[in-house]
Design a protein around this motif. Structure first.
Motif, short mmCIF file in Angstrom:
data_model
loop_
_atom_site.label_atom_id
_atom_site.label_comp_id
_atom_site.label_asym_id
_atom_site.label_seq_id
_atom_site.Cartn_x
_atom_site.Cartn_y
_atom_site.Cartn_z
N ILE A 9 0.88 -1.16 0.00
CA ILE A 9 0.00 0.00 0.00
C ILE A 9 0.92 1.21 0.00
O ILE A 9 1.53 1.53 1.04
N PRO A 10 1.09 1.89 -1.16
CA PRO A 10 2.11 2.95 -1.28
C PRO A 10 1.99 3.99 -0.17
O PRO A 10 0.91 4.52 0.10
N GLY A 11 3.13 4.26 0.45
CA GLY A 11 3.19 5.28 1.50
C GLY A 11 2.59 4.87 2.82
O GLY A 11 2.59 5.65 3.78
N GLN A 12 2.07 3.62 2.92
CA GLN A 12 1.41 3.21 4.16
C GLN A 12 1.99 1.94 4.77
O GLN A 12 2.27 1.90 5.96
N GLY A 13 2.15 0.90 3.95
CA GLY A 13 2.68 -0.34 4.51
C GLY A 13 2.33 -1.53 3.66
O GLY A 13 2.31 -1.44 2.42
N TYR A 14 2.00 -2.67 4.31
CA TYR A 14 1.79 -3.93 3.60
C TYR A 14 0.55 -4.64 4.13
O TYR A 14 0.12 -4.44 5.27
N ARG A 15 0.00 -5.51 3.26
CA ARG A 15 -1.21 -6.25 3.62
C ARG A 15 -1.08 -7.67 3.07
O ARG A 15 -0.66 -7.87 1.94
N PHE A 16 -1.45 -8.65 3.90
CA PHE A 16 -1.46 -10.04 3.44
C PHE A 16 -2.75 -10.32 2.69
O PHE A 16 -3.84 -9.96 3.13
N ILE A 17 -2.62 -10.96 1.52
CA ILE A 17 -3.77 -11.27 0.68
C ILE A 17 -4.01 -12.77 0.69
O ILE A 17 -3.10 -13.55 0.43
N ALA A 18 -5.23 -13.18 0.99
CA ALA A 18 -5.56 -14.60 0.92
C ALA A 18 -5.55 -15.04 -0.53
O ALA A 18 -6.04 -14.34 -1.41
N THR A 19 -4.98 -16.21 -0.80
CA THR A 19 -4.90 -16.71 -2.18
C THR A 19 -5.51 -18.09 -2.26
O THR A 19 -5.57 -18.84 -1.28
N ALA A 20 -5.95 -18.45 -3.43
CA ALA A 20 -6.56 -19.76 -3.65
C ALA A 20 -5.51 -20.78 -3.99
O ALA A 20 -4.60 -20.52 -4.77
N THR A 21 -5.63 -21.97 -3.43
CA THR A 21 -4.69 -23.04 -3.74
C THR A 21 -4.75 -23.38 -5.23
O THR A 21 -5.82 -23.50 -5.81
N GLY A 22 -3.57 -23.51 -5.83
CA GLY A 22 -3.51 -23.91 -7.23
C GLY A 22 -3.32 -22.77 -8.19
O GLY A 22 -3.12 -23.00 -9.37
N ASP A 23 -3.40 -21.53 -7.73
CA ASP A 23 -3.14 -20.41 -8.63
C ASP A 23 -1.70 -20.41 -9.10
O ASP A 23 -0.79 -20.83 -8.37
N ALA A 24 -1.45 -19.91 -10.23
CA ALA A 24 -0.07 -19.83 -10.73
C ALA A 24 0.67 -18.73 -10.02
O ALA A 24 0.08 -17.73 -9.63
N PRO A 25 1.96 -18.88 -9.79
CA PRO A 25 2.72 -17.85 -9.11
C PRO A 25 2.80 -16.57 -9.93
O PRO A 25 2.79 -16.60 -11.16
N ALA A 26 2.87 -15.44 -9.23
CA ALA A 26 2.97 -14.15 -9.90
C ALA A 26 4.33 -13.99 -10.54
O ALA A 26 5.32 -14.53 -10.08
N LYS A 27 4.36 -13.23 -11.60
CA LYS A 27 5.62 -12.96 -12.31
C LYS A 27 6.05 -11.54 -12.06
O LYS A 27 5.23 -10.68 -11.88
#
Length: 246
Positions: free
Chosen positions: A228-246
Motif C-alpha cells: 500500500i504505497p506510502g502506508q505499509g503492507y497487507r497479506f492477501i488470501a490466495t486460492a490453492t492452485g493459482d499460478a505464481p505471480a511474475k
C-alpha cells in the motif's frame, strides 16, 4: 480469580487478556490451529466474566495493561490453588519486570517481540506441568497454498519448501496472522524488533523484498503480500492452485 477450570479432556481453552488487536491476532493464530480455543478480554472486568462463564485452563495476559496493574486486578497477588496458570507478556524485558511477574506467581513470562513457536512451546510446557497431560499439537498452519510448520520452522508453497531466515518467517507469520489488515512499517518494526530498536531506514522493505523473491510473489500482481504505497503492507488470501505471480 477462581476459574474452576476442568481437566483437558474437552479441549484446551485459553483466555487472552490483551487489548492490542495486532498482538491478539498474532497469539490467536498460533493457538487456534490444533492447540487451543481462545477467547479475548480487553480488561479485568471482561476477563472475570469469561472466567466465570467459560472456565479456561490457562490465561495469556499482557501485563502492561492498566498501567501495569492488570495482574493485581485479576487477583494475582498471592499464591492460590484455585487460580489457573498464567503466561505474562510484556514489552519491558528488564530483570525487575520479570521478578515482579514471578512475585505475582506468574507461571512464565515472554518479552514482546517473541516468535509464535516460543509461545506455543511455553504454553504446552505450562499445561503439561499443571494438568500432567500431553496437549495435542497440530503444528502446520495452512493459509491458501501456504503451509507454515511452526514445529519444524519451515514454510511450503504448493508443497515446495522455502528456505526462509528467522526474520522472514516471523514477518510472514505476522502478515498472515492479520489477513487483509494494513500493517505500517512502524507497526512491523515494533512487533518484530521491539519498540526500542533503532533500525536502518529500509529494513522492513528489504525483508519484504527478500520474502517476496522466495515466495515468487510479484509486487505488481501480488498473491501474498500487497504494498500500500506510502502506508505499509497487507497479506492477501490466495486460492490453492493459482499460478505464481511474475
Amino acid at each position: 480469580m477462581n476459574p474452576h477450570a476442568t481437566a483437558l479432556d474437552s479441549g484446551t481453552r485459553v483466555l487472552l487478556v490483551i487489548d492490542q488487536p495486532l498482538l491478539t491476532q498474532y497469539v490467536s493464530l498460533a493457538l487456534n490451529h490444533g492447540i487451543a480455543q481462545t477467547q479475548v478480554a480487553l480488561d479485568a472486568v471482561e476477563a472475570q466474566a469469561v472466567l466465570s462463564a467459560w472456565h479456561p485452563h490457562l490465561a495469556v495476559v499482557d501485563m502492561d495493561l492498566a498501567r501495569g496493574a492488570i495482574l493485581e486486578q485479576l487477583g494475582y497477588t498471592a499464591p492460590s490453588a484455585a487460580r489457573i496458570p498464567l503466561i505474562a507478556l510484556t514489552r519491558r524485558g528488564d530483570l525487575a519486570r520479570k521478578l515482579a511477574a514471578f512475585d505475582h506467581s506468574v507461571d512464565d513470562i515472554l518479552t514482546v517481540p517473541f516468535s509464535p513457536e516460543e509461545l506455543v512451546a511455553r504454553l504446552l510446557a505450562v499445561l503439561r506441568r499443571t494438568y500432567h497431560t500431553v496437549v495435542a499439537f497440530t503444528p502446520v498452519i495452512r493459509l491458501g497454498d501456504l503451509e507454515i510448520d511452526m514445529l519444524n520452522r519451515s514454510v511450503r508453497v504448493r508443497g515446495k519448501e522455502l528456505h526462509l531466515t528467522a526474520v522472514e518467517q516471523s514477518l510472514l507469520y505476522l502478515l498472515a496472522a492479520n489477513p487483509g489488515q494494513l500493517l505500517s512499517r512502524d507497526v512491523i518494526l515494533d512487533h518484530l524488533w521491539g519498540a526500542d530498536y533503532v533500525p536502518e531506514s529500509n529494513i522492513v522493505d528489504r525483508h519484504i523484498r527478500n520474502l517476496r523473491v522466495k515466495l515468487q510473489d510479484g509486487w505488481r500482481h501480488p498473491r501474498y503480500i500487497a504494498t500500500i504505497p506510502g502506508q505499509g503492507y497487507r497479506f492477501i488470501a490466495t486460492a490453492t492452485g493459482d499460478a505464481p505471480a511474475k
